[in-house]
Design an enzyme around this catalytic site. Structure first.
Site, PDB file in Angstrom:
ATOM      1  N   ASP A   1       0.840  -1.206   0.000  1.00 58.69           N
ATOM      2  CA  ASP A   1       0.000   0.000   0.000  1.00 58.69           C
ATOM      3  C   ASP A   1       0.872   1.252   0.000  1.00 58.69           C
ATOM      4  O   ASP A   1       1.797   1.353   0.814  1.00 58.69           O
ATOM      5  CB  ASP A   1      -0.900  -0.035   1.258  1.00 58.69           C
ATOM      6  CG  ASP A   1      -2.051   0.960   1.191  1.00 58.69           C
ATOM      7  OD1 ASP A   1      -1.878   2.036   0.586  1.00 58.69           O
ATOM      8  OD2 ASP A   1      -3.114   0.665   1.757  1.00 58.69           O
TER       9      ASP A   1
ATOM     10  N   HIS B   1      -0.514   4.506   0.054  1.00 61.25           N
ATOM     11  CA  HIS B   1      -1.232   5.677   0.573  1.00 61.25           C
ATOM     12  C   HIS B   1      -0.597   6.147   1.887  1.00 61.25           C
ATOM     13  O   HIS B   1      -0.504   5.363   2.829  1.00 61.25           O
ATOM     14  CB  HIS B   1      -2.708   5.331   0.809  1.00 61.25           C
ATOM     15  CG  HIS B   1      -3.438   4.966  -0.456  1.00 61.25           C
ATOM     16  ND1 HIS B   1      -3.483   3.677  -0.926  1.00 61.25           N
ATOM     17  CD2 HIS B   1      -4.128   5.737  -1.341  1.00 61.25           C
ATOM     18  CE1 HIS B   1      -4.174   3.662  -2.065  1.00 61.25           C
ATOM     19  NE2 HIS B   1      -4.582   4.892  -2.347  1.00 61.25           N
TER      20      HIS B   1
ATOM     21  N   SER C   1      -5.216  -4.240   2.171  1.00 64.48           N
ATOM     22  CA  SER C   1      -4.356  -3.812   3.293  1.00 64.48           C
ATOM     23  C   SER C   1      -4.933  -4.253   4.630  1.00 64.48           C
ATOM     24  O   SER C   1      -4.190  -4.509   5.582  1.00 64.48           O
ATOM     25  CB  SER C   1      -4.186  -2.297   3.294  1.00 64.48           C
ATOM     26  OG  SER C   1      -3.615  -1.896   2.084  1.00 64.48           O
TER      27      SER C   1
HETATM   28 CO1  B1M Z   1      -5.826   5.398  -4.060  1.00 63.12          CO
HETATM   29  N1  B1M Z   1      -7.403   4.342  -3.622  1.00 63.12           N
HETATM   30  N2  B1M Z   1      -5.137   3.944  -5.187  1.00 63.12           N
HETATM   31  N3  B1M Z   1      -4.390   6.609  -4.506  1.00 63.12           N
HETATM   32  N4  B1M Z   1      -6.833   6.746  -3.213  1.00 63.12           N
HETATM   33  C1  B1M Z   1      -8.328   4.896  -2.645  1.00 63.12           C
HETATM   34  C2  B1M Z   1      -7.985   4.428  -1.229  1.00 63.12           C
HETATM   35  C3  B1M Z   1      -9.722   4.322  -3.165  1.00 63.12           C
HETATM   36  C4  B1M Z   1     -10.780   4.179  -2.080  1.00 63.12           C
HETATM   37  C5  B1M Z   1     -10.192   5.227  -4.313  1.00 63.12           C
HETATM   38  C6  B1M Z   1     -11.489   4.730  -4.978  1.00 63.12           C
HETATM   39  O1  B1M Z   1     -11.485   3.805  -5.715  1.00 63.12           O
HETATM   40  N5  B1M Z   1     -12.579   5.355  -4.686  1.00 63.12           N
HETATM   41  C7  B1M Z   1      -9.261   2.954  -3.786  1.00 63.12           C
HETATM   42  C8  B1M Z   1      -9.228   1.759  -2.815  1.00 63.12           C
HETATM   43  C9  B1M Z   1     -10.231   0.689  -3.157  1.00 63.12           C
HETATM   44  C10 B1M Z   1     -10.203  -0.374  -2.146  1.00 63.12           C
HETATM   45  O2  B1M Z   1      -9.322  -1.177  -2.045  1.00 63.12           O
HETATM   46  N6  B1M Z   1     -11.208  -0.291  -1.286  1.00 63.12           N
HETATM   47  C11 B1M Z   1      -7.876   3.296  -4.275  1.00 63.12           C
HETATM   48  C12 B1M Z   1      -7.193   2.571  -5.291  1.00 63.12           C
HETATM   49  C13 B1M Z   1      -7.977   1.483  -5.979  1.00 63.12           C
HETATM   50  C14 B1M Z   1      -5.858   2.861  -5.651  1.00 63.12           C
HETATM   51  C15 B1M Z   1      -5.003   2.118  -6.697  1.00 63.12           C
HETATM   52  C16 B1M Z   1      -5.096   0.606  -6.701  1.00 63.12           C
HETATM   53  C17 B1M Z   1      -5.323   2.722  -8.076  1.00 63.12           C
HETATM   54  C18 B1M Z   1      -4.617   2.107  -9.230  1.00 63.12           C
HETATM   55  O3  B1M Z   1      -3.400   2.130  -9.332  1.00 63.12           O
HETATM   56  N7  B1M Z   1      -5.405   1.558 -10.119  1.00 63.12           N
HETATM   57  C19 B1M Z   1      -3.578   2.581  -6.293  1.00 63.12           C
HETATM   58  C20 B1M Z   1      -3.010   1.673  -5.190  1.00 63.12           C
HETATM   59  C21 B1M Z   1      -1.535   1.692  -5.145  1.00 63.12           C
HETATM   60  C22 B1M Z   1      -1.055   0.900  -3.948  1.00 63.12           C
HETATM   61  O4  B1M Z   1      -1.255   1.326  -2.814  1.00 63.12           O
HETATM   62  N8  B1M Z   1      -0.440  -0.222  -4.207  1.00 63.12           N
HETATM   63  C23 B1M Z   1      -3.880   3.937  -5.702  1.00 63.12           C
HETATM   64  C24 B1M Z   1      -2.995   5.001  -5.739  1.00 63.12           C
HETATM   65  C25 B1M Z   1      -3.262   6.266  -5.223  1.00 63.12           C
HETATM   66  C26 B1M Z   1      -2.345   7.473  -5.407  1.00 63.12           C
HETATM   67  C27 B1M Z   1      -0.864   7.091  -5.358  1.00 63.12           C
HETATM   68  C28 B1M Z   1      -2.644   8.102  -6.770  1.00 63.12           C
HETATM   69  C29 B1M Z   1      -2.844   8.424  -4.270  1.00 63.12           C
HETATM   70  C30 B1M Z   1      -2.073   8.268  -2.943  1.00 63.12           C
HETATM   71  C31 B1M Z   1      -0.992   9.307  -2.764  1.00 63.12           C
HETATM   72  C32 B1M Z   1      -0.395   9.231  -1.379  1.00 63.12           C
HETATM   73  O5  B1M Z   1      -0.982   8.821  -0.403  1.00 63.12           O
HETATM   74  N9  B1M Z   1       0.831   9.668  -1.312  1.00 63.12           N
HETATM   75  C33 B1M Z   1      -4.270   7.889  -4.023  1.00 63.12           C
HETATM   76  C34 B1M Z   1      -5.278   8.613  -3.320  1.00 63.12           C
HETATM   77  C35 B1M Z   1      -4.954  10.045  -2.961  1.00 63.12           C
HETATM   78  C36 B1M Z   1      -6.526   8.034  -2.970  1.00 63.12           C
HETATM   79  C37 B1M Z   1      -7.774   8.713  -2.328  1.00 63.12           C
HETATM   80  C38 B1M Z   1      -8.450   9.513  -3.429  1.00 63.12           C
HETATM   81  C39 B1M Z   1      -7.531   9.616  -1.130  1.00 63.12           C
HETATM   82  C40 B1M Z   1      -6.752   8.989   0.027  1.00 63.12           C
HETATM   83  C41 B1M Z   1      -6.322  10.073   1.009  1.00 63.12           C
HETATM   84  O6  B1M Z   1      -5.184  10.502   1.021  1.00 63.12           O
HETATM   85  N10 B1M Z   1      -7.269  10.568   1.836  1.00 63.12           N
HETATM   86  C42 B1M Z   1      -8.613   7.450  -1.870  1.00 63.12           C
HETATM   87  C43 B1M Z   1     -10.118   7.669  -1.870  1.00 63.12           C
HETATM   88  C44 B1M Z   1     -10.598   8.218  -0.543  1.00 63.12           C
HETATM   89  O7  B1M Z   1     -10.109   7.845   0.507  1.00 63.12           O
HETATM   90  N11 B1M Z   1     -11.585   9.053  -0.605  1.00 63.12           N
HETATM   91  C45 B1M Z   1      -8.006   6.353  -2.671  1.00 63.12           C
HETATM   92  C46 B1M Z   1      -7.000  11.622   2.798  1.00 63.12           C
HETATM   93  C47 B1M Z   1      -6.401  11.025   4.105  1.00 63.12           C
HETATM   94  C48 B1M Z   1      -6.171  12.120   5.135  1.00 63.12           C
HETATM   95  O8  B1M Z   1      -7.336  10.102   4.618  1.00 63.12           O
HETATM   96  O9  B1M Z   1      -5.703   8.165   4.469  1.00 63.12           O
HETATM   97  O10 B1M Z   1      -8.176   7.767   4.927  1.00 63.12           O
HETATM   98  P1  B1M Z   1      -6.991   8.612   5.074  1.00 63.12           P
HETATM   99  O11 B1M Z   1      -6.653   8.779   6.626  1.00 63.12           O
HETATM  100  C49 B1M Z   1      -7.663   9.105   7.549  1.00 63.12           C
HETATM  101  C50 B1M Z   1      -8.248   7.882   8.271  1.00 63.12           C
HETATM  102  O12 B1M Z   1      -8.357   6.760   7.436  1.00 63.12           O
HETATM  103  C51 B1M Z   1      -7.382   7.701   9.461  1.00 63.12           C
HETATM  104  O13 B1M Z   1      -6.975   9.035   9.789  1.00 63.12           O
HETATM  105  C52 B1M Z   1      -7.023   9.888   8.644  1.00 63.12           C
HETATM  106  C53 B1M Z   1      -7.859  11.112   8.971  1.00 63.12           C
HETATM  107  O14 B1M Z   1      -7.454  11.753  10.133  1.00 63.12           O
HETATM  108  N12 B1M Z   1      -6.177   6.886   9.421  1.00 63.12           N
HETATM  109  C54 B1M Z   1      -5.592   6.446  10.582  1.00 63.12           C
HETATM  110  C55 B1M Z   1      -5.419   6.476   8.393  1.00 63.12           C
HETATM  111  N13 B1M Z   1      -4.391   5.765   8.837  1.00 63.12           N
HETATM  112  C56 B1M Z   1      -4.461   5.727  10.174  1.00 63.12           C
HETATM  113  C57 B1M Z   1      -3.634   5.127  11.115  1.00 63.12           C
HETATM  114  C58 B1M Z   1      -3.975   5.257  12.472  1.00 63.12           C
HETATM  115  C59 B1M Z   1      -5.100   5.976  12.849  1.00 63.12           C
HETATM  116  C60 B1M Z   1      -5.926   6.567  11.926  1.00 63.12           C
HETATM  117  O15 B1M Z   1      -3.238   4.737  13.465  1.00 63.12           O
HETATM  118  C61 B1M Z   1      -2.017   4.110  13.181  1.00 63.12           C
END
Ligand code: B1M
Length: 213
Positions: free
Chosen positions: A98, A100, A151
């Protein structure tokens, strides 16, 4: 457009033109975390939605992520900091497979600003690397992040590897594909220590504080 809509739009469009001036304006009325959790997160949610509908390509999502990261970095110095002595040490990683890291890095910023010593191992971190880091850094807890459905499964594998390595430190987990139920059943089942699910970074801080008290 109203300020909140403009802030969300920078993330959706992946552009920084005017971003920092608007962040300055937002800072006059809101704390930095509210700006992140409000308009900037709304923008990211919209990016996810558009990506899901094939209206954005990965390269565009990457640009949105860059804007989000730049905004968080700009807001970080304005965040409240408390405590000079270390409350405890946490190693933090995005699990194997992963990439992200925006949420994970937010967890790092918030814990570090609140007195925790955070060792951020980065992305795609395999269980062996984590086990090695636990031996090297002697943390008080381990934090795992992961956004993909696979993940969540990787966290189960990682917990199981920890168990076989004799590690039972508190395990804090978070990320979009996880749920509390999955954590308490699937992950906790493979682990000897406490496993805690945090829905966001602030909840992560609350749990970390509770664990150290
Ligand atoms: Co990706 N991606 N992505 N992506 N991406 C998602 C996660 C997805 C839901 C988008 C979608 O389809 N709607 C989907 C996942 C589907 C699934 O499995 N359910 C997805 C996919 C499919 C993919 C790829 C497979 C796409 C592809 O290549 N075809 C690929 C995967 C690559 C890989 O990981 N092997 C991929 C790639 C990418 C980018 C690289 C382009 C980019 C990431 C850049 C980066 O992180 N440097 C990206 C992004 C930006 C997203 C979305 C749009 C946004 C994620 C984000 O940063 N959110 C995402 C859709 C979405 O979530 N709406 C998506 C903002 C961030 C602050 O929130 O990380 O959730 P988040 O963290 C939150 C909580 O979750 C929590 O606290 C935070 C808030 O305070 N939290 C914790 C997180 N970790 C924690 C740990 C803790 C406590 C809380 O304690 C240890």
């Amino acid at each position: 457009l109203p300020l909140a809509d403009r802030l969300a739009r920078y993330v959706v469009e992946g552009t920084k033109d005017g971003l920092f001036a608007d962040l300055d304006e937002a800072l006059m009325s809101s704390p930095p975390l509210d700006i992140i959790n409000g308009p900037l997160m709304d923008g990211m949610t919209e990016v996810g939605r558009l990506f899901n509908r094939n209206e954005l390509i990965v390269a565009e999502v990457l640009q949105s992520a860059e804007v989000m990261k730049a905004a968080v970095a700009y807001l970080e110095p304005h965040m409240e900091k408390s405590g000079t002595h270390s409350k405890g040490r946490l190693i933090l990683a995005t699990v194997k497979g992963d990439v992200h890291d925006i949420g994970k890095n937010l967890v790092e910023i918030i814990l570090a600003n609140n007195g925790f010593d955070v060792v951020n191992l980065g992305i795609k971190v395999a269980p062996e690397q984590l086990i090695q880091a636990v031996r090297e850094h002697r943390p008080d807890m381990i934090g795992l992040s992961g956004l993909l459905v696979k993940s969540a499964q990787q966290m189960v594998v990682t917990a199981d590897d920890f168990r076989h390595a004799g590690i039972d430190l508190p395990l804090l987990v978070g990320g979009a594909a996880l749920t509390k139920k999955f954590t308490l059943t699937k992950i906790a089942n493979q682990y000897d220590g406490p496993v805690i699910y945090a829905k966001d970074a602030m909840e992560g801080l609350d749990f970390a504080n509770q664990l150290m008290n």
